[in-house]
Write a protein that holds these residues in place. Structure first.
Motif, PDB file in Angstrom:
ATOM      1  N   ILE A   1       1.702  -0.648  -0.013  1.00 34.51           N
ATOM      2  CA  ILE A   1       1.122   0.703   0.016  1.00 34.51           C
ATOM      3  C   ILE A   1       0.057   0.866   1.102  1.00 34.51           C
ATOM      4  O   ILE A   1      -0.660   1.867   1.137  1.00 34.51           O
ATOM      5  N   ASN A   2      -0.041  -0.084   2.013  1.00 38.88           N
ATOM      6  CA  ASN A   2      -1.114  -0.061   3.002  1.00 38.88           C
ATOM      7  C   ASN A   2      -1.030   1.102   3.983  1.00 38.88           C
ATOM      8  O   ASN A   2      -2.032   1.426   4.634  1.00 38.88           O
ATOM      9  N   ARG A   3       0.139   1.738   4.114  1.00 47.19           N
ATOM     10  CA  ARG A   3       0.263   2.861   5.040  1.00 47.19           C
ATOM     11  C   ARG A   3      -0.088   4.199   4.392  1.00 47.19           C
ATOM     12  O   ARG A   3      -0.105   5.233   5.075  1.00 47.19           O
ATOM     13  N   LEU A   4      -0.382   4.189   3.103  1.00 49.89           N
ATOM     14  CA  LEU A   4      -0.788   5.427   2.448  1.00 49.89           C
ATOM     15  C   LEU A   4      -2.214   5.783   2.849  1.00 49.89           C
ATOM     16  O   LEU A   4      -3.039   4.911   3.112  1.00 49.89           O
ATOM     17  N   GLU A   5      -2.508   7.064   2.882  1.00 47.81           N
ATOM     18  CA  GLU A   5      -3.837   7.513   3.315  1.00 47.81           C
ATOM     19  C   GLU A   5      -4.809   7.489   2.143  1.00 47.81           C
ATOM     20  O   GLU A   5      -5.264   8.531   1.645  1.00 47.81           O
TER      21      GLU A   5
ATOM     22  N   GLU B   1       4.746   9.337  -3.399  1.00 48.71           N
ATOM     23  CA  GLU B   1       5.946   9.681  -4.164  1.00 48.71           C
ATOM     24  C   GLU B   1       6.953   8.534  -4.145  1.00 48.71           C
ATOM     25  O   GLU B   1       7.482   8.143  -5.201  1.00 48.71           O
ATOM     26  N   THR B   2       7.232   7.991  -2.959  1.00 46.03           N
ATOM     27  CA  THR B   2       8.205   6.898  -2.882  1.00 46.03           C
ATOM     28  C   THR B   2       7.641   5.623  -3.498  1.00 46.03           C
ATOM     29  O   THR B   2       8.373   4.855  -4.133  1.00 46.03           O
ATOM     30  N   ALA B   3       6.345   5.398  -3.339  1.00 53.99           N
ATOM     31  CA  ALA B   3       5.726   4.192  -3.894  1.00 53.99           C
ATOM     32  C   ALA B   3       5.809   4.182  -5.410  1.00 53.99           C
ATOM     33  O   ALA B   3       6.221   3.188  -6.026  1.00 53.99           O
ATOM     34  N   THR B   4       5.421   5.283  -6.033  1.00 54.38           N
ATOM     35  CA  THR B   4       5.429   5.330  -7.493  1.00 54.38           C
ATOM     36  C   THR B   4       6.848   5.338  -8.045  1.00 54.38           C
ATOM     37  O   THR B   4       7.106   4.758  -9.102  1.00 54.38           O
TER      38      THR B   4
ATOM     39  N   TYR C   1      11.139  -6.471  -0.232  1.00 55.48           N
ATOM     40  CA  TYR C   1       9.869  -5.940   0.286  1.00 55.48           C
ATOM     41  C   TYR C   1      10.125  -4.623   1.004  1.00 55.48           C
ATOM     42  O   TYR C   1      11.000  -4.535   1.864  1.00 55.48           O
ATOM     43  N   THR C   2       9.377  -3.588   0.606  1.00 57.21           N
ATOM     44  CA  THR C   2       9.480  -2.299   1.278  1.00 57.21           C
ATOM     45  C   THR C   2       8.087  -1.763   1.573  1.00 57.21           C
ATOM     46  O   THR C   2       7.113  -2.117   0.895  1.00 57.21           O
ATOM     47  N   ARG C   3       7.997  -0.910   2.576  1.00 51.92           N
ATOM     48  CA  ARG C   3       6.737  -0.255   2.928  1.00 51.92           C
ATOM     49  C   ARG C   3       6.816   1.209   2.539  1.00 51.92           C
ATOM     50  O   ARG C   3       7.654   1.950   3.058  1.00 51.92           O
ATOM     51  N   ALA C   4       5.941   1.584   1.638  1.00 51.76           N
ATOM     52  CA  ALA C   4       5.943   2.974   1.178  1.00 51.76           C
ATOM     53  C   ALA C   4       5.339   3.882   2.239  1.00 51.76           C
ATOM     54  O   ALA C   4       4.312   3.561   2.836  1.00 51.76           O
TER      55      ALA C   4
ATOM     56  N   LYS D   1       1.288   9.384 -11.209  1.00 53.00           N
ATOM     57  CA  LYS D   1       2.484   8.792 -11.815  1.00 53.00           C
ATOM     58  C   LYS D   1       3.714   9.108 -10.985  1.00 53.00           C
ATOM     59  O   LYS D   1       3.666   9.907 -10.038  1.00 53.00           O
ATOM     60  N   ASP D   2       4.847   8.514 -11.372  1.00 51.19           N
ATOM     61  CA  ASP D   2       6.061   8.693 -10.595  1.00 51.19           C
ATOM     62  C   ASP D   2       6.617  10.112 -10.676  1.00 51.19           C
ATOM     63  O   ASP D   2       7.390  10.530  -9.823  1.00 51.19           O
ATOM     64  N   ASP D   3       6.194  10.884 -11.695  1.00 46.60           N
ATOM     65  CA  ASP D   3       6.640  12.274 -11.779  1.00 46.60           C
ATOM     66  C   ASP D   3       5.697  13.232 -11.057  1.00 46.60           C
ATOM     67  O   ASP D   3       5.856  14.453 -11.119  1.00 46.60           O
ATOM     68  N   GLY D   4       4.696  12.682 -10.369  1.00 48.99           N
ATOM     69  CA  GLY D   4       3.752  13.495  -9.614  1.00 48.99           C
ATOM     70  C   GLY D   4       2.523  13.926 -10.383  1.00 48.99           C
ATOM     71  O   GLY D   4       1.583  14.468  -9.803  1.00 48.99           O
ATOM     72  N   SER D   5       2.519  13.710 -11.683  1.00 47.16           N
ATOM     73  CA  SER D   5       1.347  14.088 -12.487  1.00 47.16           C
ATOM     74  C   SER D   5       0.196  13.121 -12.229  1.00 47.16           C
ATOM     75  O   SER D   5       0.401  11.966 -11.860  1.00 47.16           O
ATOM     76  N   THR D   6      -1.011  13.619 -12.415  1.00 42.35           N
ATOM     77  CA  THR D   6      -2.207  12.810 -12.166  1.00 42.35           C
ATOM     78  C   THR D   6      -3.067  12.757 -13.422  1.00 42.35           C
ATOM     79  O   THR D   6      -2.918  13.586 -14.324  1.00 42.35           O
TER      80      THR D   6
END
Length: 328
Positions: free
Chosen positions: A49-53, A13-16, A6-9, A178-183
């Motif tokens: 991902i709950n700490r993401l805005e 970027e780190t989450a994806t 379990y990790t908190r993103a 996505k994990d490469d930053g593309s949307t």
């Protein structure tokens, strides 16, 4: 429950990145945790991902609304703008689950919740969605709550979301990263996949791809409603539901946006039904004709045969309600 990391993103970027490596996102966890307890899903790692805005509801330049993926169902249902301009969405959210669950469940998670098919939850039974190639026990089993549209020989499961049905009627768009930053931006209908021969693939999302927001277009004129038919008044999933947005002018229907829940593997919408209604004077005969079109390729599997006449009656009733002022 099997052990897991379990990790908190701290960022998308780190989450994806972590999810692209095999981890799963978790926010409210109202569906995922149940599936983990039953070992229907057994992720080796969860990324919180709950700490993401991603928990804001913001107005867009064109008069629409951008809803962050972490906005809770309670906050969305009770937002003043949603209640005023998109009441079909508020009604759908309030028709789903309990107050406690709505306080935890998130917008993104609601879109991605898994089917409530009994055989998907029962690891002793064959289920192509849970274990590809094992078979579909539901086709010949107790399939009362399952689909009559969009099915395949491999799966007849339904999508359980109320919110997604309303958003489908409102032409919502899903934003992802996505994990490469593309949307990318996906129409809600394009997000979901029909079962075909791969029922285990439910969406077009790639490993590590995160839903960040759902965007509603500017509100349109017309009356809106959400009708949910279920076995009991609360805490039950839809047997049939209809989200409708209908506009009238000079006694004729000028807009008919209709989406259906409880009947298909994804929120169902039939453009031919809507085209049949637009430009016409409301009448029971017209509504029956629309139901004929909707159900032209519908198929029951025994215990859920009742859904065909139930869907017909629900659609006719909703259209009657939405056009009542013009008919009286």
């Amino acid at each position: 429950m099997r052990p897991f990391e379990y990790t908190r993103a701290q960022s998308t970027e780190t989450a994806t990145r972590d999810a692209a490596g095999g981890a799963m996102f978790i926010a409210g966890g109202t569906n995922l945790l149940d599936l983990m307890k039953l070992e229907v899903m057994a992720p080796a790692e969860l990324v919180d991902i709950n700490r993401l805005e991603l928990d804001r509801i913001e107005e867009t330049e064109d008069g629409g609304l951008r809803i962050g993926a972490l906005v809770t169902n309670s906050d969305l249902a009770n937002d003043t703008r949603v209640r005023r301009d998109w009441p079909v969405l508020s009604r759908a959210l309030l028709a789903g689950a309990s107050g406690q669950l709505r306080n935890k469940a998130t917008t993104g998670g609601n879109l991605l919740q898994r089917t409530r098919c009994l055989y998907f939850y029962d690891r002793a039974m064959a289920c192509n969605k849970r274990e590809p190639g094992s078979g579909c026990s539901a086709r010949e089993g107790f399939n009362r709550i399952l689909a009559i549209l969009g099915t395949s020989e491999h799966c007849i499961a339904t999508h359980p979301s109320d919110m997604a049905v309303a958003m489908r009627a409102l032409d919502a768009v899903v934003e992802t990263v996505k994990d490469d930053g593309s949307t990318r931006r996906l129409n809600l209908d394009d997000l979901y996949l029909l079962p075909g021969d791969r029922p285990d693939r439910e969406t077009v999302l790639e490993p590590g791809e995160l839903i960040t927001a759902v965007v509603l277009p500017a509100p349109v004129a017309g009356r809106q409603t959400y009708r949910k038919v279920r076995d009991r008044a609360s805490y039950a999933f839809a047997l049939v539901s209809v989200a409708g947005v209908v506009a009238m002018e000079d006694g004729r229907i000028t807009r008919a946006d209709l989406a259906f829940g409880g009947v298909a593997p994804k929120p169902w919408r039939d453009p031919q039904v809507e085209a049949l209604l637009v430009g016409q004077t409301p009448s029971e005969a017209l509504f029956e004709k629309a139901a004929d079109q909707l159900l032209a390729e519908a198929e029951g599997f025994g215990a859920n045969d009742f859904k065909l006449p139930l869907t017909r009656r629900t659609l006719v009733s909703v259209l009657t309600e939405l056009t009542q002022e013009a008919r009286t």
